[in-house]
Design an enzyme around this catalytic site. Structure first.
Site, PDB file in Angstrom:
ATOM      1  N   LYS A   1       8.148   5.787  -1.665  1.00  0.00           N
ATOM      2  CA  LYS A   1       9.115   5.314  -0.666  1.00  0.00           C
ATOM      3  C   LYS A   1      10.091   4.281  -1.261  1.00  0.00           C
ATOM      4  O   LYS A   1       9.858   3.743  -2.346  1.00  0.00           O
ATOM      5  CB  LYS A   1       8.349   4.721   0.522  1.00  0.00           C
ATOM      6  CG  LYS A   1       7.538   5.750   1.324  1.00  0.00           C
ATOM      7  CD  LYS A   1       6.890   5.085   2.536  1.00  0.00           C
ATOM      8  CE  LYS A   1       6.157   6.083   3.410  1.00  0.00           C
ATOM      9  NZ  LYS A   1       5.604   5.432   4.629  1.00  0.00           N
TER      10      LYS A   1
ATOM     11  N   PHE B   1       8.031   2.610  16.253  1.00  0.00           N
ATOM     12  CA  PHE B   1       8.427   2.357  14.867  1.00  0.00           C
ATOM     13  C   PHE B   1       9.358   3.430  14.301  1.00  0.00           C
ATOM     14  O   PHE B   1       9.795   3.331  13.158  1.00  0.00           O
ATOM     15  CB  PHE B   1       7.187   2.220  13.972  1.00  0.00           C
ATOM     16  CG  PHE B   1       6.282   3.423  13.935  1.00  0.00           C
ATOM     17  CD1 PHE B   1       6.537   4.483  13.071  1.00  0.00           C
ATOM     18  CD2 PHE B   1       5.164   3.501  14.763  1.00  0.00           C
ATOM     19  CE1 PHE B   1       5.713   5.599  13.025  1.00  0.00           C
ATOM     20  CE2 PHE B   1       4.321   4.615  14.729  1.00  0.00           C
ATOM     21  CZ  PHE B   1       4.605   5.665  13.863  1.00  0.00           C
TER      22      PHE B   1
ATOM     23  N   ARG C   1      -4.890  10.834   0.064  1.00  0.00           N
ATOM     24  CA  ARG C   1      -5.034   9.848   1.145  1.00  0.00           C
ATOM     25  C   ARG C   1      -5.992   8.723   0.721  1.00  0.00           C
ATOM     26  O   ARG C   1      -5.766   7.565   1.052  1.00  0.00           O
ATOM     27  CB  ARG C   1      -5.545  10.526   2.430  1.00  0.00           C
ATOM     28  CG  ARG C   1      -4.612  11.562   3.050  1.00  0.00           C
ATOM     29  CD  ARG C   1      -3.333  11.026   3.609  1.00  0.00           C
ATOM     30  NE  ARG C   1      -3.512   9.940   4.545  1.00  0.00           N
ATOM     31  CZ  ARG C   1      -2.542   9.522   5.393  1.00  0.00           C
ATOM     32  NH1 ARG C   1      -1.349  10.114   5.424  1.00  0.00           N
ATOM     33  NH2 ARG C   1      -2.754   8.506   6.201  1.00  0.00           N
TER      34      ARG C   1
ATOM     35  N   THR D   1      -2.713   2.822   6.173  1.00  0.00           N
ATOM     36  CA  THR D   1      -1.289   2.638   6.477  1.00  0.00           C
ATOM     37  C   THR D   1      -0.885   1.166   6.370  1.00  0.00           C
ATOM     38  O   THR D   1       0.145   0.834   5.785  1.00  0.00           O
ATOM     39  CB  THR D   1      -1.004   3.138   7.909  1.00  0.00           C
ATOM     40  OG1 THR D   1      -1.525   4.461   8.055  1.00  0.00           O
ATOM     41  CG2 THR D   1       0.483   3.140   8.205  1.00  0.00           C
TER      42      THR D   1
ATOM     43  N   ARG E   1      -1.562   1.354  -1.751  1.00  0.00           N
ATOM     44  CA  ARG E   1      -0.985   0.462  -0.738  1.00  0.00           C
ATOM     45  C   ARG E   1      -1.524  -0.964  -0.872  1.00  0.00           C
ATOM     46  O   ARG E   1      -0.791  -1.926  -0.668  1.00  0.00           O
ATOM     47  CB  ARG E   1      -1.227   1.046   0.653  1.00  0.00           C
ATOM     48  CG  ARG E   1      -0.245   2.205   0.944  1.00  0.00           C
ATOM     49  CD  ARG E   1      -0.638   2.990   2.150  1.00  0.00           C
ATOM     50  NE  ARG E   1       0.452   3.840   2.646  1.00  0.00           N
ATOM     51  CZ  ARG E   1       0.286   4.746   3.596  1.00  0.00           C
ATOM     52  NH1 ARG E   1      -0.904   4.941   4.142  1.00  0.00           N
ATOM     53  NH2 ARG E   1       1.306   5.482   3.987  1.00  0.00           N
TER      54      ARG E   1
ATOM     55  N   ASN F   1       5.370   0.658   3.007  1.00  0.00           N
ATOM     56  CA  ASN F   1       4.029   0.800   2.437  1.00  0.00           C
ATOM     57  C   ASN F   1       3.970   1.785   1.268  1.00  0.00           C
ATOM     58  O   ASN F   1       2.936   2.388   0.988  1.00  0.00           O
ATOM     59  CB  ASN F   1       3.020   1.155   3.540  1.00  0.00           C
ATOM     60  CG  ASN F   1       3.372   2.435   4.258  1.00  0.00           C
ATOM     61  OD1 ASN F   1       4.344   3.109   3.914  1.00  0.00           O
ATOM     62  ND2 ASN F   1       2.581   2.789   5.249  1.00  0.00           N
TER      63      ASN F   1
ATOM     64  N   HIS G   1       3.966   8.001   0.965  1.00  0.00           N
ATOM     65  CA  HIS G   1       3.618   8.937   2.036  1.00  0.00           C
ATOM     66  C   HIS G   1       2.710  10.003   1.448  1.00  0.00           C
ATOM     67  O   HIS G   1       2.890  10.410   0.293  1.00  0.00           O
ATOM     68  CB  HIS G   1       4.871   9.635   2.594  1.00  0.00           C
ATOM     69  CG  HIS G   1       4.537  10.826   3.451  1.00  0.00           C
ATOM     70  ND1 HIS G   1       4.246  10.707   4.786  1.00  0.00           N
ATOM     71  CD2 HIS G   1       4.370  12.144   3.133  1.00  0.00           C
ATOM     72  CE1 HIS G   1       3.932  11.918   5.263  1.00  0.00           C
ATOM     73  NE2 HIS G   1       4.007  12.800   4.286  1.00  0.00           N
TER      74      HIS G   1
HETATM   75  O1  CDP Z   1       1.806   7.139   6.409  1.00  0.00           O
HETATM   76  P1  CDP Z   1       0.553   7.274   7.234  1.00  0.00           P
HETATM   77  O2  CDP Z   1       0.156   8.711   7.442  1.00  0.00           O
HETATM   78  O3  CDP Z   1      -0.559   6.420   6.725  1.00  0.00           O
HETATM   79  O4  CDP Z   1       0.895   6.658   8.684  1.00  0.00           O
HETATM   80  P2  CDP Z   1       1.555   7.335   9.982  1.00  0.00           P
HETATM   81  O5  CDP Z   1       0.789   6.847  11.158  1.00  0.00           O
HETATM   82  O6  CDP Z   1       1.716   8.811   9.807  1.00  0.00           O
HETATM   83  O7  CDP Z   1       2.987   6.644  10.062  1.00  0.00           O
HETATM   84  C1  CDP Z   1       4.040   7.093   9.211  1.00  0.00           C
HETATM   85  C2  CDP Z   1       4.729   5.869   8.660  1.00  0.00           C
HETATM   86  O8  CDP Z   1       5.359   5.151   9.726  1.00  0.00           O
HETATM   87  C3  CDP Z   1       3.833   4.818   7.997  1.00  0.00           C
HETATM   88  O9  CDP Z   1       3.467   5.134   6.673  1.00  0.00           O
HETATM   89  C4  CDP Z   1       4.698   3.589   8.078  1.00  0.00           C
HETATM   90  O10 CDP Z   1       5.698   3.587   7.065  1.00  0.00           O
HETATM   91  C5  CDP Z   1       5.365   3.766   9.439  1.00  0.00           C
HETATM   92  N1  CDP Z   1       4.653   3.053  10.511  1.00  0.00           N
HETATM   93  C6  CDP Z   1       5.128   1.814  10.947  1.00  0.00           C
HETATM   94  O11 CDP Z   1       6.139   1.325  10.429  1.00  0.00           O
HETATM   95  N2  CDP Z   1       4.469   1.139  11.943  1.00  0.00           N
HETATM   96  C7  CDP Z   1       3.376   1.657  12.525  1.00  0.00           C
HETATM   97  N3  CDP Z   1       2.758   0.990  13.505  1.00  0.00           N
HETATM   98  C8  CDP Z   1       2.879   2.902  12.102  1.00  0.00           C
HETATM   99  C9  CDP Z   1       3.536   3.582  11.086  1.00  0.00           C
HETATM  100 MG    MG Z   2       1.158  10.250   8.421  1.00  0.00          MG
END
Ligand code: CDP
Ligand code: MG
Length: 140
Positions: A11, A59, A87, A93, A104, A114, A117
């Site tokens: 990212k 978000f 993962r 996350t 991360r 973070n 992805h």
């Molecule tokens: O990336 P990951 O699958 O771990 O998390 P996700 O729940 O699929 O969310 C996608 C992305 O959205 C995250 O990696 C963060 O960059 C962002 N995000 C955020 O800014 N605030 C949150 N509460 C949840 C996600």
């Molecule tokens: Mg995700």
């Protein structure tokens, strides 16, 4: 266990800090092969389309702006159990919840910025790989 492919994105917070090589080293030292890779700048529309599953969440707008704010490195990782393995290597996350040694934990700045992805299922891996790559661009 089967060989799988998964979609990874390094990212903007990480490309800005020149961390592509260090993140790729984590993949390569932990059973994942980079079988396709390119550095691109996402448009707002592309970022919205990629993350459409999150449309409507609080978000979403910030995520889209962030992902279009600087170059990203999109890549296909291949290996045994690659989706879950990636993962695991990524960590949670929210970096404050991420395990020691994960990408991360080592590099992320915040829950939003973070660093990486990774696809979360076989279905999303298939969709996300074909979002960025065609078959001719991927070679094991
Ligand atoms: O990336 P990951 O699958 O771990 O998390 P996700 O729940 O699929 O969310 C996608 C992305 O959205 C995250 O990696 C963060 O960059 C962002 N995000 C955020 O800014 N605030 C949150 N509460 C949840 C996600
Ligand atoms: Mg995700």
């Amino acid at each position: 266990m089967t060989v799988q492919r998964t979609l990874s994105i390094i990212k903007p917070d990480a490309t800005n800090r020149n961390l592509t090589g260090r993140i790729n080293t984590v993949f390569e030292e932990n059973g994942l092969r980079i079988v396709a890779q390119k550095r691109i700048r996402l448009t707002i529309e592309q970022a919205k389309a990629f993350y459409k599953e999150h449309d409507g969440k609080p978000f979403f707008d910030g995520l889209v702006q962030f992902m279009a704010s600087a170059p990203v490195v999109v890549q296909v990782l291949e290996g045994e159990d690659a989706i879950a393995q990636n993962r695991r290597l990524m960590g949670a996350t929210d970096p404050s919840q991420a395990e020691e040694g994960t990408i991360r934990k080592m590099f992320a700045l915040s829950k939003g910025e973070n660093s990486v992805h990774g696809s979360d299922s076989e279905t999303s891996a298939a969709r996300e790989i074909s979002f960025f790559f065609n078959a001719l661009e991927i070679t094991g």
